[in-house]
Design an enzyme around this catalytic site. Structure first.
Site, PDB file in Angstrom:
ATOM      1  N   ASP A  26      -5.746 -35.892 -21.511  1.00 24.00           N
ATOM      2  CA  ASP A  26      -6.304 -34.822 -21.278  1.00 24.00           C
ATOM      3  C   ASP A  26      -6.101 -33.224 -21.089  1.00 24.00           C
ATOM      4  O   ASP A  26      -6.775 -32.271 -20.728  1.00 24.00           O
ATOM      5  CB  ASP A  26      -6.496 -35.299 -19.724  1.00 24.00           C
ATOM      6  CG  ASP A  26      -7.786 -36.572 -19.204  1.00 24.00           C
ATOM      7  OD1 ASP A  26      -8.285 -36.717 -20.474  1.00 24.00           O
ATOM      8  OD2 ASP A  26      -7.406 -37.192 -18.512  1.00 24.00           O
TER       9      ASP A  26
ATOM     10  N   ASP B 268     -12.515 -40.504 -25.197  1.00 22.12           N
ATOM     11  CA  ASP B 268     -12.640 -38.978 -24.439  1.00 22.12           C
ATOM     12  C   ASP B 268     -11.622 -38.103 -25.507  1.00 22.12           C
ATOM     13  O   ASP B 268     -12.039 -37.289 -25.071  1.00 22.12           O
ATOM     14  CB  ASP B 268     -12.097 -39.210 -23.036  1.00 22.12           C
ATOM     15  CG  ASP B 268     -12.910 -40.314 -22.646  1.00 22.12           C
ATOM     16  OD1 ASP B 268     -13.416 -40.873 -23.613  1.00 22.12           O
ATOM     17  OD2 ASP B 268     -13.276 -40.656 -21.494  1.00 22.12           O
TER      18      ASP B 268
ATOM     19  N   THR C 171     -14.025 -52.016 -23.740  1.00 19.03           N
ATOM     20  CA  THR C 171     -14.361 -50.741 -23.164  1.00 19.03           C
ATOM     21  C   THR C 171     -13.250 -49.877 -21.990  1.00 19.03           C
ATOM     22  O   THR C 171     -12.978 -51.520 -21.364  1.00 19.03           O
ATOM     23  CB  THR C 171     -15.600 -50.729 -22.599  1.00 19.03           C
ATOM     24  OG1 THR C 171     -16.465 -49.220 -21.913  1.00 19.03           O
ATOM     25  CG2 THR C 171     -15.465 -52.277 -21.745  1.00 19.03           C
TER      26      THR C 171
ATOM     27  N   ARG D  33     -21.405 -41.423 -22.147  1.00 19.30           N
ATOM     28  CA  ARG D  33     -20.427 -40.662 -22.217  1.00 19.30           C
ATOM     29  C   ARG D  33     -20.082 -40.501 -23.871  1.00 19.30           C
ATOM     30  O   ARG D  33     -19.453 -39.736 -24.244  1.00 19.30           O
ATOM     31  CB  ARG D  33     -19.909 -39.987 -21.040  1.00 19.30           C
ATOM     32  CG  ARG D  33     -19.356 -38.840 -21.406  1.00 19.30           C
ATOM     33  CD  ARG D  33     -18.708 -38.177 -19.732  1.00 19.30           C
ATOM     34  NE  ARG D  33     -18.428 -39.075 -18.809  1.00 19.30           N
ATOM     35  CZ  ARG D  33     -18.387 -39.902 -17.259  1.00 19.30           C
ATOM     36  NH1 ARG D  33     -19.560 -39.939 -17.443  1.00 19.30           N
ATOM     37  NH2 ARG D  33     -17.457 -40.281 -17.159  1.00 19.30           N
TER      38      ARG D  33
ATOM     39  N   TRP E 147     -19.244 -38.129 -26.349  1.00 23.81           N
ATOM     40  CA  TRP E 147     -18.181 -37.240 -26.743  1.00 23.81           C
ATOM     41  C   TRP E 147     -17.722 -37.088 -28.115  1.00 23.81           C
ATOM     42  O   TRP E 147     -17.007 -36.332 -28.154  1.00 23.81           O
ATOM     43  CB  TRP E 147     -17.059 -38.494 -25.659  1.00 23.81           C
ATOM     44  CG  TRP E 147     -16.227 -38.367 -24.406  1.00 23.81           C
ATOM     45  CD1 TRP E 147     -16.088 -38.938 -23.686  1.00 23.81           C
ATOM     46  CD2 TRP E 147     -16.251 -36.721 -23.886  1.00 23.81           C
ATOM     47  NE1 TRP E 147     -16.053 -38.425 -22.400  1.00 23.81           N
ATOM     48  CE2 TRP E 147     -16.407 -37.215 -21.947  1.00 23.81           C
ATOM     49  CE3 TRP E 147     -17.144 -35.881 -23.980  1.00 23.81           C
ATOM     50  CZ2 TRP E 147     -16.062 -36.624 -21.135  1.00 23.81           C
ATOM     51  CZ3 TRP E 147     -16.743 -34.635 -22.882  1.00 23.81           C
ATOM     52  CH2 TRP E 147     -17.074 -35.385 -21.298  1.00 23.81           C
TER      53      TRP E 147
END
Length: 406
Positions: A122, A183, A243, A255, A259
């Site tokens: 992140d 992500d 998932t 989402r 992404w």
């Protein structure tokens, strides 16, 4: 305050007719003025007891609440870069030096991520949304140094045997190996940027390898995406696709698909390789084909309770921003369909159904964070607001005949 209220009223009137199919009624300047009003409302609460704690970053506003729930800047909190990024975007729109000063203060609280070992993927969300926008607007050399140092840190999670960045070191045992989540595609932008702004050229190669391996293993034949791919750490083979935040392993989590669309748009921009644009087009096609009438997706395209399932405005914001960038990659008007789709999304998002307005101090309602964990369901979430204002600014530049250097 009177001026602020006047702006707010003008924004509401200009946007109230946007809920229908026509998009020409979307006044981007009024939408940006609305965002500025909401930013000031939020700041008034954050600083009500004097100077704010700039290490406390807004995260969400749950149903029935009016003000941001904030989280301390820490390794476990991935959303800390979005509020500083919103302030930088608001400064870009308004040229308000007070907003710039606050953007600097909230941004500086994230410097620690350039000074500690990488703990998960992140870092791009945290540092590039904050320092990246700050550098773009100020060219502060200190910001550049922080971005490059953080990119170097992120690259330490890259496993050359696998070919991707490890997303969640803390979940290796739980998931059964080297895990990569969709992500993570968004964090590649920081690596590309660092590689062309004085950082190690290897960062470019890491980003390309990650994009290629993800393309190979995290998509179905119909171009819908898996949220998670798990690899054997020693052989590099993909051993599981599943998932974490979607409805089911084989469902299209909204989402996650967003992404992917945004990520491969960036990879094309940074490499110029047409295979990435062609791939992004296929990801967009399946996304658009399955949207509801108002162009804001349900949180998962395969949720069993559609049409009563929660929406995810955040996914719509991410895709709208990506489509506006994609629209500039074509000649002879070929990209107009992407621009029109993005405008439809922004028109719905700017309607009284999705804008927060007097309900709370966020920009938008109706995002879904982590449905399986029953977390942030039908909430205002900070990253929805970030990509909403980013998309509005991109549309404004297009309408003015400009294309920003990303």
């Amino acid at each position: 305050m009177k001026i602020r209220n006047l702006l707010y009223g003008i924004g509401i009137m200009a946007l109230s007719s946007c809920a229908g199919e026509k998009t020409e009624n979307l006044d981007v300047d009024k939408a940006l003025a609305y965002c500025d009003v909401q930013v000031h409302r939020a700041l008034a609460e954050l600083e009500k007891n004097g100077e704010a704690d700039y290490s406390m970053q807004p995260r969400n506003i749950l149903s029935g609440e009016k003000f941001w729930n904030c989280r301390k800047v820490a390794k476990e909190e991935w959303t800390g870069g979005f509020w500083p990024g919103i302030l930088w975007y608001d400064y870009e729109a308004t040229q308000n030096d007070t907003i710039r000063e606050l953007a600097e203060k909230y941004t500086e609280s994230l410097k620690l991520f350039s000074e500690i070992p990488a703990y998960d993927h992140d870092l791009g969300f945290l540092v590039f949304c904050s320092y990246g926008n700050g550098y773009r607007l100020t060219h502060n050399p200190t910001y550049r140094d922080v971005i490059i140092a953080t990119a170097d840190s992120l690259a330490t999670l890259y496993n050359p045997k696998v070919g991707t960045i490890l997303s969640w070191p803390r979940n290796i045992e739980m998931l059964g190996g080297h895990n990569t989540i969709m992500d993570n595609m968004i964090n590649l932008e920081m690596l590309f940027w660092a590689a062309r702004n004085g950082g190690d050229r290897r960062l470019f190669d890491v980003a390309v390898s990650h994009a290629d391996k993800t393309m190979e293993n995290q998509f179905r034949p119909d171009y819908t995406s898996y949220h998670v791919a798990v690899y054997d750490t020693l052989t590099g083979n993909c051993i599981k696709k599943c998932t974490h935040q979607g409805y089911a392993d084989e469902s299209m989590w909204a989402r996650g698909q967003a992404w992917a669309i945004y990520g491969y748009t960036v990879v094309f921009r940074e490499t110029g390789d047409p295979k990435y644009l062609e791939f992004a087009e296929k990801l967009v096609d399946v996304y658009l084909k399955n949207l509801p009438e108002d162009y804001v997706p349900y949180w998962d395209f395969n949720a069993p309770d559609i049409p009563n399932a929660p929406r995810d405005a955040s996914a719509a914001c991410v895709v709208a921003s990506a489509l506006l960038e994609m629209s500039g990659f074509y000649g002879n008007g070929q990209g107009e369909k992407y621009k029109e789709a993005a405008e439809k999304m922004l028109c719905s998002l700017s309607s009284d159904k999705y804008q927060s307005r007097d309900t709370n101090v966020a920009f938008l309602l109706h995002s879904t964070g982590h449905w399986p964990a029953k977390s942030e369901i039908d909430a205002s979430i900070i990253y929805a607001d970030y990509y909403y204002i980013e998309a509005l600014l991109r549309l404004k530049r297009i309408n003015e005949g400009l294309r920003a250097v990303e």
